[in-house]
Design a protein around this motif. Structure first.
Motif, short mmCIF file in Angstrom:
data_model
loop_
_atom_site.label_atom_id
_atom_site.label_comp_id
_atom_site.label_asym_id
_atom_site.label_seq_id
_atom_site.Cartn_x
_atom_site.Cartn_y
_atom_site.Cartn_z
N LEU A 110 -37.02 -6.51 12.13
CA LEU A 110 -35.92 -7.39 11.71
C LEU A 110 -34.97 -6.93 10.45
O LEU A 110 -33.86 -6.71 10.75
CB LEU A 110 -36.09 -8.84 11.35
N ALA A 111 -35.77 -6.39 9.55
CA ALA A 111 -35.02 -5.84 8.49
C ALA A 111 -34.34 -4.60 8.86
O ALA A 111 -33.16 -4.29 8.34
CB ALA A 111 -36.07 -5.36 7.28
N SER A 112 -34.81 -3.78 9.78
CA SER A 112 -34.22 -2.53 10.10
C SER A 112 -32.88 -2.96 11.02
O SER A 112 -32.23 -1.85 11.01
CB SER A 112 -35.22 -1.59 10.94
N PHE A 113 -33.06 -3.97 11.69
CA PHE A 113 -31.80 -4.46 12.22
C PHE A 113 -30.85 -5.23 11.41
O PHE A 113 -29.74 -5.47 11.94
CB PHE A 113 -32.26 -5.56 13.48
N ARG A 114 -31.13 -5.15 10.19
CA ARG A 114 -30.18 -5.92 9.16
C ARG A 114 -30.11 -7.50 9.68
O ARG A 114 -28.86 -8.06 9.57
CB ARG A 114 -28.93 -5.28 9.01
N ALA A 115 -30.96 -8.16 10.13
CA ALA A 115 -31.20 -9.43 10.67
C ALA A 115 -30.77 -10.44 9.28
O ALA A 115 -31.48 -10.19 8.24
CB ALA A 115 -32.30 -9.77 11.36
N VAL A 116 -30.48 -11.52 9.75
CA VAL A 116 -30.30 -12.83 8.53
C VAL A 116 -31.20 -13.60 9.32
O VAL A 116 -31.09 -14.21 10.43
CB VAL A 116 -28.98 -13.30 8.55
N ARG A 117 -32.07 -14.13 8.48
CA ARG A 117 -32.97 -15.36 8.72
C ARG A 117 -32.00 -16.57 8.86
O ARG A 117 -31.41 -17.02 7.64
CB ARG A 117 -34.14 -15.53 7.67
N PHE A 162 -28.54 -10.96 14.57
CA PHE A 162 -28.28 -9.75 14.14
C PHE A 162 -27.23 -9.40 15.13
O PHE A 162 -27.18 -9.88 16.27
CB PHE A 162 -29.41 -8.76 14.09
N ASN A 163 -26.54 -8.27 14.72
CA ASN A 163 -25.69 -7.72 15.71
C ASN A 163 -26.05 -6.57 16.31
O ASN A 163 -26.69 -5.77 15.56
CB ASN A 163 -24.20 -7.35 14.94
N ARG A 164 -25.64 -6.23 17.65
CA ARG A 164 -26.00 -5.12 18.42
C ARG A 164 -24.82 -4.78 19.19
O ARG A 164 -24.18 -5.40 19.85
CB ARG A 164 -27.40 -5.27 18.97
N VAL A 165 -24.84 -3.24 19.77
CA VAL A 165 -23.73 -2.80 20.80
C VAL A 165 -24.68 -2.25 21.66
O VAL A 165 -25.86 -1.94 21.60
CB VAL A 165 -22.94 -1.91 20.13
N ASN A 166 -24.24 -2.05 23.07
CA ASN A 166 -24.87 -1.39 24.16
C ASN A 166 -26.39 -1.78 24.49
O ASN A 166 -27.05 -0.97 24.70
CB ASN A 166 -24.56 -0.02 23.86
N THR A 167 -26.57 -3.14 24.31
CA THR A 167 -27.74 -3.38 24.73
C THR A 167 -27.69 -4.82 25.56
O THR A 167 -26.71 -5.30 25.82
CB THR A 167 -28.67 -3.45 23.70
N ALA A 181 -29.38 -24.74 7.52
CA ALA A 181 -29.92 -23.46 7.71
C ALA A 181 -30.09 -22.54 6.43
O ALA A 181 -29.37 -22.88 5.45
CB ALA A 181 -29.04 -22.79 8.70
N LYS A 182 -31.08 -21.68 6.43
CA LYS A 182 -31.28 -20.76 5.31
C LYS A 182 -30.05 -19.73 5.22
O LYS A 182 -29.93 -19.23 4.21
CB LYS A 182 -32.60 -20.05 5.52
N GLY A 183 -29.51 -19.36 6.45
CA GLY A 183 -28.49 -18.23 6.50
C GLY A 183 -27.57 -18.35 7.89
O GLY A 183 -27.83 -19.46 8.65
N ASN A 184 -26.45 -17.88 7.94
CA ASN A 184 -25.85 -17.85 9.11
C ASN A 184 -25.18 -16.34 9.70
O ASN A 184 -25.28 -15.65 8.67
CB ASN A 184 -24.72 -18.97 9.05
N PRO A 185 -24.95 -16.44 10.68
CA PRO A 185 -24.29 -15.19 11.10
C PRO A 185 -23.05 -14.59 10.36
O PRO A 185 -22.88 -13.36 10.27
CB PRO A 185 -23.73 -15.38 12.56
N ASN A 186 -22.53 -15.30 9.62
CA ASN A 186 -21.42 -15.00 8.52
C ASN A 186 -22.03 -14.01 7.56
O ASN A 186 -21.20 -13.31 7.12
CB ASN A 186 -20.65 -16.13 8.04
N ASN A 187 -23.27 -14.29 7.48
CA ASN A 187 -23.79 -13.29 6.17
C ASN A 187 -24.24 -12.03 6.90
O ASN A 187 -24.74 -11.12 6.03
CB ASN A 187 -25.13 -14.11 5.89
N LEU A 188 -24.05 -11.43 8.13
CA LEU A 188 -24.35 -10.19 8.67
C LEU A 188 -23.48 -9.40 7.97
O LEU A 188 -22.18 -9.46 7.70
CB LEU A 188 -24.15 -10.21 10.06
N LYS A 189 -23.91 -8.19 7.86
CA LYS A 189 -23.16 -6.85 7.18
C LYS A 189 -22.85 -5.79 8.23
O LYS A 189 -23.56 -5.87 9.03
CB LYS A 189 -23.67 -6.44 5.83
#
Length: 83
Positions: free
Chosen positions: A23-30, A38-43, A75-83
């Motif tokens: 999850l860290a490698s995906f830069r995911a937010v808890r 997390f955000n992803r393209v082409n999947t 919540a602990k975090g939210n999608p707005n915290n994604l970089k």
């Protein structure tokens, strides 16, 4: 770019570290205890499910969702915290 939520239920052994590392490698937010985003393209959610299954045990559960609308409270975090 699509927003994905991953939820999991690690049952007997509960070895979280390999999943957390991925999850860290995906830069995911808890977001909640067992919910990350997390955000992803082409999947797809199915492709991501198959990918993350490699990081959990056979008796565990996992769910991937592509999300276009969300709301949270306490919540602990939210999608707005994604970089």
């Amino acid at each position: 770019m699509a927003l994905y939520f991953i939820e999991y239920d690690l049952r007997k052994q509960r070895n979280y570290q390999t999943l957390y590392d991925e999850l860290a490698s995906f830069r995911a937010v808890r977001v909640l205890e067992s919910l990350w985003c997390f955000n992803r393209v082409n999947t797809t959610a199915a492709n991501l499910r198959d990918h993350f299954r490699r990081f959990i045990d056979n008796d565990d559960g996992i769910m991937l969702s592509e999300v276009s609308n969300w709301a949270s409270w306490g919540a602990k975090g939210n999608p707005n915290n994604l970089k």
